[in-house]
Design a protein around this motif. Structure first.
Motif, mmCIF file in Angstrom:
data_model
loop_
_atom_site.group_PDB
_atom_site.id
_atom_site.type_symbol
_atom_site.label_atom_id
_atom_site.label_comp_id
_atom_site.label_asym_id
_atom_site.label_seq_id
_atom_site.Cartn_x
_atom_site.Cartn_y
_atom_site.Cartn_z
ATOM 1 N N ASP A 60 -6.832 155.107 60.484
ATOM 2 C CA ASP A 60 -6.641 154.087 59.442
ATOM 3 C C ASP A 60 -5.741 154.613 58.326
ATOM 4 N N ALA A 61 -5.973 155.873 57.929
ATOM 5 C CA ALA A 61 -5.154 156.469 56.874
ATOM 6 C C ALA A 61 -3.709 156.604 57.343
ATOM 7 N N ALA A 62 -3.520 157.024 58.597
ATOM 8 C CA ALA A 62 -2.162 157.158 59.139
ATOM 9 C C ALA A 62 -1.482 155.794 59.217
ATOM 10 N N SER A 63 -2.238 154.780 59.592
ATOM 11 C CA SER A 63 -1.671 153.428 59.657
ATOM 12 C C SER A 63 -1.263 152.939 58.272
ATOM 13 N N ALA A 64 -2.073 153.257 57.275
ATOM 14 C CA ALA A 64 -1.739 152.859 55.906
ATOM 15 C C ALA A 64 -0.478 153.586 55.432
#
Length: 95
Positions: A60-64
């Motif tokens: 999720d952090a990488a996607s953000a």
């Protein structure tokens, strides 16, 4: 701007992240199979669930970060387009 030069590096980064996650999950599965006794399976499953949750949060952090980078790349592309148009306009007036 039709072509985003950052797209190949972003795609490559996502592919490497997916591959790393797959290797991690495979390693966890092998470890669980090799080390888990029947009474330890619940504990191992809980550990796997925690690992999966941690990996999901990392994804999720990488996607953000990817979304932010894409937005920045788009903004930079638009600014470059405007700068190119301004330079072309100046050159056209001088010609």
């Amino acid at each position: 701007m039709s072509s985003d030069p950052a797209a190949p590096s972003v795609d490559g980064a996502l592919a490497r992240l997916d591959a790393a996650l797959a290797r991690l999950e495979a390693g966890i599965a092998r470890r669980v199979e090799a080390e888990a006794a029947p009474d330890d399976r619940d504990t191992e499953l809980a550990l796997m669930a925690e690992d999966r949750a941690r990996l999901a949060a990392a994804l999720d952090a990488a996607s953000a970060r990817l979304a932010a980078m894409e937005g920045t790349a788009s903004e930079v592309g638009e600014r470059l387009d405007r700068a190119i148009e301004a330079v072309e306009g100046v050159l056209a007036r001088e010609a």
